[in-house]
Each structure stands twice: as C-alpha cells, then as structure tokens.
Design an enzyme around this catalytic site. Structure first.
Site, short mmCIF file in Angstrom:
data_model
loop_
_atom_site.label_atom_id
_atom_site.label_comp_id
_atom_site.label_asym_id
_atom_site.label_seq_id
_atom_site.Cartn_x
_atom_site.Cartn_y
_atom_site.Cartn_z
N ARG A 106 12.05 -24.39 -4.40
CA ARG A 106 12.95 -24.07 -3.28
C ARG A 106 12.94 -22.58 -2.99
O ARG A 106 12.90 -22.16 -1.83
CB ARG A 106 14.37 -24.51 -3.61
CG ARG A 106 14.61 -26.00 -3.60
CD ARG A 106 16.06 -26.33 -3.94
NE ARG A 106 16.32 -27.77 -3.92
CZ ARG A 106 17.48 -28.32 -4.22
NH1 ARG A 106 18.51 -27.54 -4.60
NH2 ARG A 106 17.64 -29.64 -4.18
N CYS B 257 -0.29 0.25 7.62
CA CYS B 257 -0.72 0.64 6.28
C CYS B 257 -2.12 1.25 6.31
O CYS B 257 -2.46 2.09 5.47
CB CYS B 257 -0.71 -0.57 5.34
SG CYS B 257 0.95 -1.17 4.98
N THR C 197 19.01 -39.18 3.48
CA THR C 197 19.26 -38.50 2.21
C THR C 197 20.62 -37.80 2.23
O THR C 197 21.35 -37.81 1.22
CB THR C 197 18.15 -37.48 1.93
OG1 THR C 197 16.90 -38.16 1.80
CG2 THR C 197 18.41 -36.68 0.67
N GLU D 185 0.82 -1.21 0.00
CA GLU D 185 0.00 0.00 0.00
C GLU D 185 0.86 1.26 0.00
O GLU D 185 0.57 2.22 -0.72
CB GLU D 185 -0.92 0.01 1.23
CG GLU D 185 -1.87 -1.17 1.30
CD GLU D 185 -1.33 -2.32 2.14
OE1 GLU D 185 -2.11 -2.94 2.88
OE2 GLU D 185 -0.11 -2.61 2.05
N ARG E 280 19.75 -22.23 -6.72
CA ARG E 280 20.82 -21.87 -7.65
C ARG E 280 20.26 -21.76 -9.06
O ARG E 280 19.24 -22.34 -9.40
CB ARG E 280 21.96 -22.90 -7.60
CG ARG E 280 21.54 -24.34 -7.76
CD ARG E 280 22.69 -25.30 -7.49
NE ARG E 280 22.31 -26.69 -7.69
CZ ARG E 280 21.82 -27.48 -6.75
NH1 ARG E 280 21.63 -27.01 -5.53
NH2 ARG E 280 21.50 -28.73 -7.02
N ALA F 297 14.89 -44.27 -5.80
CA ALA F 297 16.33 -44.55 -5.73
C ALA F 297 16.55 -46.04 -5.92
O ALA F 297 15.65 -46.86 -5.63
CB ALA F 297 16.91 -44.11 -4.39
#
Length: 368
Positions: free
Chosen positions: A185, A85, A197, A53, A208, A163
């Site tokens: 991400r 605001c 993991t 605003e 990235r 996997a």
C-alpha cells in the site's frame, strides 16, 4: 578499484530510500565519484524537493568538479517544480555521467543526455538498466502506455477462496502477511476497490503501522496516504463508510449522483452496465497515478483480468480450506474451456509468517 557497475548498484540502493515517498515522481539515486572515492550521494525524497543529482552534488561540493556521476535515471532537462538537473551537473563541472536508463517519457527522452553532451560531458547509458527499470514500474508504464501499472493483491485459502459465501473474510491470512500488505500500500499511488468489498468488509484501505513492524518506513517521514478509489456504478457508498474517515477518496460512477463528502465523484461511461475500465485507467494516468493497487473481490478482479489490465498479482495463500460454497478469486463465468485459461509467470514465492506470498504476472494472448 571499484567498477562502474559497483557505483551504479550503489545509486540503485540509494534510490530505494524513496520507495514510499517520491510519488508521483520516479525513485532516483545518484553517486558522485572522484579518484575512485565516493564524494557525494543522494536520492530523491519527495515530489517538489531536490532531485537525487542535486542532493549528491551538494554533498560533494567542490569535489564534484572533474568527477564522475552515476545516476539511475536520465537527468531532467526541463523546469518543473525544480530546476533542470542536467544544468546542475554542467555547472558543477562533472567530467562523465553514467546513466542506467533514459527517461521513459517520449516527449523528453534523450534531451537530458543531449544537454550534457552539448556541454562537452562524456555520457554513458544503459548501465544496469534492467535493475533500474525495476525501481519505477509504474512511472515507466504510465509514460510508455498511458495507464498505471496495476498490481492486484489477493488473500486466499489453499483451495483458492477469498471469502465465505456470506462475504465474511476476516481473517484468511495471518498478521505477518497483513503487515506485508502495508508495504505494498505504501508504495502505491492509489488503492482501488469495488463497492461490494466496501459493503461487505467496510475497510479503511490506509497505510498503518503495527507496534512490532515500525522500522520499514523512512525515519522522520510523514506517511503518504495513497488515493483511495471506489468503483461504485450505482452510488451505493454509505456516508458512514470507514474509507471516508482519512485521506482522499475518488468514487467512480456511471451516473451523476450525490456522493458522501469528502469524496470526489467522477462519472465515466459504462459498457454493459459496468464502468469502462480502460477509460478509467486513462483518467488515472492523467492524474499521475503510477502504481495502482487493487484490493477487491472476484467481480472487479475478474473484470480487470478479462480486460488484460492486471500487470502483477501478489497472492497471499493461507494454509486453510474454505470449501465449495466460498467465493473465488476471479469472477469469470464465460471461461468454460482450457483454451480460455490465462497462464501466469511466477516471479517469486516466499513464506510470510504461516502463509505463502506468490508474485506472478499474467500472460495475455498466449498461443494455445
């Protein structure tokens, strides 16, 4: 003459500019309209900086007096890192304010609207409210339920494997899908994985760019790296782990143990030798984690699903067969009958390179 829905839709589009940068604050957009012309636009860019605003009013200047304001979230009425605001709109002399959705925080919900009406400003609510809700699933869920919105990302083969039996998983999906994950991400407050993991893949779990996909992050903005969380009940995290190389890391353990720097260690109670996930989510909410992304194996994903904690699944399915001995998506050994299965609502299916991305929501406590 453009409709009120047109201007609010524009405010929603502006809010999306803050998709990756406003955390832990909500994404908000604002449009100032006078004599059927947009005279000011703004969106919230980063926590601690001006709200949508104020940015729109700054652009409108004196033309804001007597104008209409369209904003995707109820204007704040309290002093935080920035002034209220609602007061800014009152002082600017706007005539009417159209609000897509009220503040989901039950402590302050409605107070901004009350402040505006108290000053004689005409207020209209629930204009494109469902579209505005989609801007901030994490912020809204945390305010209403006291935990983050949990989105689990899974990369799997056509036969549902994540996997090989050895733990090898690079790469199931193609480069386009892996780049798409960077967007997920970037919008997340935190990324959580399990120690299994870490030991198998040694991932960085950071945001990235690739040389061919560098135009999706706001120009000129420094990348906001999400908090990285590791569930490691027994303290097996090696000091050489790649995840420790950049950004903040929080390790969740069941025992008070020494953790490799610079990670922070948080000891939580355990249930059946596993971290109490509901207790963990309550702590993360207190730390203002809005959207929690899960990038983990079958054990942690299975535990989260069993606890009814996964709100959204983003499945990248590759046109590959990995065989019977490869590992599955969810470790749920107690699921033995069809009456125990969990149905999904499919929200979206689309091609990403040679793979398919399926966005779905689990349906918990479904009647048989």
């Amino acid at each position: 003459m453009a409709s009120a829905e047109f201007y609010m839709a524009r405010a929603i589009e502006l809010a999306k500019n803050g998709l990756y940068t406003t955390d832990p604050n909500p994404r908000v957009g604002c449009v100032i309209v006078r004599d059927n012309q947009i005279v000011g636009e703004g969106w919230h860019q980063r926590a601690g900086e001006s709200h949508a605003e104020v940015n729109a009013l700054h652009q409108a200047g004196e033309q804001a007096r007597g104008a209409d304001c369209y904003v995707t979230l109820e204007p704040c009425s309290h002093y935080g890192r920035t002034p209220p605001c609602a007061d800014a709109l009152v002082n600017a002399g706007v005539k009417r304010v159209f609000i897509a959705m009220t503040d989901p925080n039950p402590v302050v919900s409605g107070s901004g609207i009350h402040r505006l009406r108290e000053a004689g400003i005409e207020v209209h609510t629930k204009l494109l409210s469902s579209e505005s809700e989609k801007l901030n699933p994490g912020f809204s869920y945390r305010m209403r339920h006291g935990r983050p919105y949990i989105r689990s990302k899974v990369a799997m083969s056509l036969d549902g494997r994540t996997a090989m039996a050895s733990g090898e998983s690079k790469w199931i999906t193609g480069p386009e899908a892996r780049q798409d994950v960077q967007n997920l991400r970037a919008r997340s407050s935190a990324i959580m994985t399990g120690i299994g993991t870490i030991l198998a893949d040694d991932p960085q779990l950071n945001v990235r760019f690739s040389a061919d996909h560098d135009n999706w992050y706001p120009f000129g903005q420094k990348i906001r790296q999400p908090l990285k969380i590791i569930v490691d009940s027994d303290g097996r995290l090696p000091a050489s782990a790649q995840i420790l190389k950049e950004g903040k890391v929080l390790v969740i353990t069941a025992n008070d143990i020494t953790i490799a720097e610079p990670a922070e260690c948080l000891v939580l109670p355990s249930i059946d030798q596993s971290i109490d996930l509901n207790a963990l989510m309550a702590v993360l909410a207190q730390r203002e984690i809005n959207e929690l992304m899960i990038e983990a194996g079958g054990v942690l994903n299975g535990a989260l699903l069993k606890a009814g904690l996964i709100d959204e699944l983003v499945i990248y399915m590759a046109p590959k067969i990995m065989g019977d001995m490869a590992r599955g998506v969810f470790h749920l050994p107690e699921m033995m009958t069809m009456s125990q299965n969990i149905s999904l609502t499919i929200d979206d299916i689309r091609a990403v390179g040679k793979d398919w991305r399926i966005t779905a929501r689990p349906i918990y406590n479904e009647e048989s």
